[in-house]
Design a protein around this motif. Structure first.
Motif, PDB file in Angstrom:
ATOM      1  N   THR A 182      -7.357  -5.750  -4.624  1.00  0.00           N
ATOM      2  CA  THR A 182      -6.679  -6.632  -5.579  1.00  0.00           C
ATOM      3  C   THR A 182      -5.194  -6.282  -5.621  1.00  0.00           C
ATOM      4  O   THR A 182      -4.773  -5.234  -5.119  1.00  0.00           O
ATOM      5  N   ASP A 183      -4.411  -7.138  -6.244  1.00  0.00           N
ATOM      6  CA  ASP A 183      -2.984  -6.846  -6.411  1.00  0.00           C
ATOM      7  C   ASP A 183      -2.785  -5.528  -7.153  1.00  0.00           C
ATOM      8  O   ASP A 183      -1.925  -4.726  -6.782  1.00  0.00           O
ATOM      9  N   GLU A 184      -3.586  -5.310  -8.177  1.00  0.00           N
ATOM     10  CA  GLU A 184      -3.469  -4.066  -8.944  1.00  0.00           C
ATOM     11  C   GLU A 184      -3.747  -2.854  -8.054  1.00  0.00           C
ATOM     12  O   GLU A 184      -3.042  -1.848  -8.114  1.00  0.00           O
ATOM     13  N   GLU A 185      -4.769  -2.950  -7.224  1.00  0.00           N
ATOM     14  CA  GLU A 185      -5.096  -1.842  -6.328  1.00  0.00           C
ATOM     15  C   GLU A 185      -4.015  -1.635  -5.265  1.00  0.00           C
ATOM     16  O   GLU A 185      -3.690  -0.501  -4.918  1.00  0.00           O
ATOM     17  N   LEU A 186      -3.446  -2.725  -4.759  1.00  0.00           N
ATOM     18  CA  LEU A 186      -2.371  -2.617  -3.768  1.00  0.00           C
ATOM     19  C   LEU A 186      -1.112  -1.989  -4.364  1.00  0.00           C
ATOM     20  O   LEU A 186      -0.292  -1.435  -3.640  1.00  0.00           O
ATOM     21  N   ARG A 187      -0.971  -2.081  -5.692  1.00  0.00           N
ATOM     22  CA  ARG A 187       0.198  -1.502  -6.376  1.00  0.00           C
ATOM     23  C   ARG A 187      -0.031  -0.065  -6.851  1.00  0.00           C
ATOM     24  O   ARG A 187       0.891   0.590  -7.329  1.00  0.00           O
ATOM     25  N   ARG A 188      -1.242   0.452  -6.704  1.00  0.00           N
ATOM     26  CA  ARG A 188      -1.569   1.783  -7.203  1.00  0.00           C
ATOM     27  C   ARG A 188      -0.868   2.873  -6.399  1.00  0.00           C
ATOM     28  O   ARG A 188      -0.859   2.863  -5.183  1.00  0.00           O
ATOM     29  N   ARG A 189      -0.322   3.844  -7.119  1.00  0.00           N
ATOM     30  CA  ARG A 189       0.328   5.000  -6.496  1.00  0.00           C
ATOM     31  C   ARG A 189      -0.706   6.094  -6.305  1.00  0.00           C
ATOM     32  O   ARG A 189      -1.570   6.295  -7.142  1.00  0.00           O
ATOM     33  N   SER A 190      -0.558   6.829  -5.201  1.00  0.00           N
ATOM     34  CA  SER A 190      -1.556   7.876  -4.954  1.00  0.00           C
ATOM     35  C   SER A 190      -1.179   9.200  -5.588  1.00  0.00           C
ATOM     36  O   SER A 190      -2.041   9.928  -6.039  1.00  0.00           O
ATOM     37  N   SER A 191       0.103   9.532  -5.596  1.00  0.00           N
ATOM     38  CA  SER A 191       0.484  10.842  -6.106  1.00  0.00           C
ATOM     39  C   SER A 191       1.844  10.788  -6.792  1.00  0.00           C
ATOM     40  O   SER A 191       2.862  11.086  -6.175  1.00  0.00           O
ATOM     41  N   PRO A 192       1.842  10.383  -8.060  1.00  0.00           N
ATOM     42  CA  PRO A 192       3.105  10.386  -8.806  1.00  0.00           C
ATOM     43  C   PRO A 192       3.742  11.767  -8.748  1.00  0.00           C
ATOM     44  O   PRO A 192       3.015  12.765  -8.667  1.00  0.00           O
ATOM     45  N   PRO A 193       5.029  11.894  -8.699  1.00  0.00           N
ATOM     46  CA  PRO A 193       6.001  10.864  -9.030  1.00  0.00           C
ATOM     47  C   PRO A 193       6.341   9.901  -7.901  1.00  0.00           C
ATOM     48  O   PRO A 193       7.171   9.019  -8.070  1.00  0.00           O
ATOM     49  N   SER A 194       5.698   9.998  -6.735  1.00  0.00           N
ATOM     50  CA  SER A 194       5.972   9.057  -5.658  1.00  0.00           C
ATOM     51  C   SER A 194       5.682   7.641  -6.137  1.00  0.00           C
ATOM     52  O   SER A 194       4.708   7.399  -6.849  1.00  0.00           O
ATOM     53  N   THR A 195       6.503   6.711  -5.737  1.00  0.00           N
ATOM     54  CA  THR A 195       6.296   5.304  -6.090  1.00  0.00           C
ATOM     55  C   THR A 195       5.687   4.519  -4.934  1.00  0.00           C
ATOM     56  O   THR A 195       5.562   3.304  -5.010  1.00  0.00           O
ATOM     57  N   LEU A 196       5.284   5.199  -3.873  1.00  0.00           N
ATOM     58  CA  LEU A 196       4.747   4.536  -2.688  1.00  0.00           C
ATOM     59  C   LEU A 196       3.412   3.868  -2.996  1.00  0.00           C
ATOM     60  O   LEU A 196       2.532   4.462  -3.623  1.00  0.00           O
ATOM     61  N   THR A 197       3.266   2.628  -2.537  1.00  0.00           N
ATOM     62  CA  THR A 197       2.047   1.847  -2.717  1.00  0.00           C
ATOM     63  C   THR A 197       1.720   1.119  -1.415  1.00  0.00           C
ATOM     64  O   THR A 197       2.585   0.954  -0.555  1.00  0.00           O
ATOM     65  N   LEU A 198       0.484   0.658  -1.283  1.00  0.00           N
ATOM     66  CA  LEU A 198       0.125  -0.140  -0.118  1.00  0.00           C
ATOM     67  C   LEU A 198       0.914  -1.445  -0.083  1.00  0.00           C
ATOM     68  O   LEU A 198       1.355  -1.884   0.985  1.00  0.00           O
ATOM     69  N   LEU A 199       1.124  -2.058  -1.238  1.00  0.00           N
ATOM     70  CA  LEU A 199       1.914  -3.290  -1.290  1.00  0.00           C
ATOM     71  C   LEU A 199       3.347  -3.021  -0.847  1.00  0.00           C
ATOM     72  O   LEU A 199       3.929  -3.795  -0.088  1.00  0.00           O
ATOM     73  N   GLY A 200       3.903  -1.909  -1.287  1.00  0.00           N
ATOM     74  CA  GLY A 200       5.247  -1.536  -0.865  1.00  0.00           C
ATOM     75  C   GLY A 200       5.317  -1.286   0.634  1.00  0.00           C
ATOM     76  O   GLY A 200       6.300  -1.653   1.292  1.00  0.00           O
ATOM     77  N   LEU A 201       4.276  -0.671   1.202  1.00  0.00           N
ATOM     78  CA  LEU A 201       4.246  -0.447   2.645  1.00  0.00           C
ATOM     79  C   LEU A 201       4.184  -1.764   3.417  1.00  0.00           C
ATOM     80  O   LEU A 201       4.856  -1.913   4.444  1.00  0.00           O
ATOM     81  N   LEU A 202       3.394  -2.716   2.931  1.00  0.00           N
ATOM     82  CA  LEU A 202       3.335  -4.032   3.584  1.00  0.00           C
ATOM     83  C   LEU A 202       4.711  -4.699   3.567  1.00  0.00           C
ATOM     84  O   LEU A 202       5.158  -5.247   4.574  1.00  0.00           O
ATOM     85  N   ARG A 203       5.349  -4.654   2.411  1.00  0.00           N
ATOM     86  CA  ARG A 203       6.684  -5.257   2.290  1.00  0.00           C
ATOM     87  C   ARG A 203       7.677  -4.543   3.213  1.00  0.00           C
ATOM     88  O   ARG A 203       8.470  -5.186   3.895  1.00  0.00           O
ATOM     89  N   HIS A 204       7.618  -3.213   3.235  1.00  0.00           N
ATOM     90  CA  HIS A 204       8.517  -2.441   4.080  1.00  0.00           C
ATOM     91  C   HIS A 204       8.306  -2.779   5.554  1.00  0.00           C
ATOM     92  O   HIS A 204       9.268  -2.994   6.299  1.00  0.00           O
TER      93      HIS A 204
END
Length: 168
Positions: free
Chosen positions: A37-59
């Motif tokens: 889901t969009d929420e899952e694609l936006r989930r961060r794995s290890s804060p404080p990192s802001t990296l997400t799967l959605l961010g990786l797709l966009r990148h």
């Protein structure tokens, strides 16, 4: 988005092998994002990192566009996710849905494939303005495989944090 993941050929020429490795890595990123889901694609794995799967797709959509369209094809086009030329803006997952990011990424991959296939050889060059240097399509293909491999490692951790799915 369905993208078949086929292992690279065991015996082939340089161009076919580079193309296959790059497509394998592209399909791996698609696999890591599939079914979320969009929420899952936006989930961060290890804060404080802001990296997400959605961010990786966009990148990776931005990376595809930059290296193939802007550098090799010399298209005078802006970045996708930033009007100011900020490459880091792509990592912000708040700017679109997962479906939108997948569609943009898929479109950029299609452009990249077309540009590579239409190129006379891997010796075709383009200008990388950020480096102030001309670069070959060969370098771009290697760089892209490296970029995907690095970020697919991130995607492994991100996907595992979402739902426990592991493996390549």
């Amino acid at each position: 988005m369905e993208m078949e993941r086929i292992g690279p050929p065991l015996r082939a020429g340089e161009r076919e092998t580079l193309r296959a490795f790059l497509d394998f890595h592209r399909a791996t990123l698609a696999m890591k994002c599939r079914g979320l889901t969009d929420e899952e694609l936006r989930r961060r794995s290890s804060p404080p990192s802001t990296l997400t799967l959605l961010g990786l797709l966009r990148h990776m959509a931005e990376v595809e566009r930059t290296w193939f369209r802007r550098v090799i094809n010399a298209e005078d086009i802006p970045l996708i996710w930033s009007e100011t030329g900020d490459f880091q803006a792509a990592y912000d997952p708040s700017g679109c849905t997962g479906a939108e990011a997948l569609e943009v990424w898929q479109r950029e991959v299609a452009h990249s494939r077309r540009i590579e296939r239409d190129a006379e050889s891997l010796d075709v060059t383009g200008h990388q303005a950020r480096w102030g240097e001309d670069v070959s399509l060969r370098l771009v293909m290697h760089h892209m495989a490296h970029e995907y491999a690095r970020h697919n490692g991130h995607a492994d951790f991100l996907r595992e944090a979402v739902d426990g799915t592991v493996g390549a």
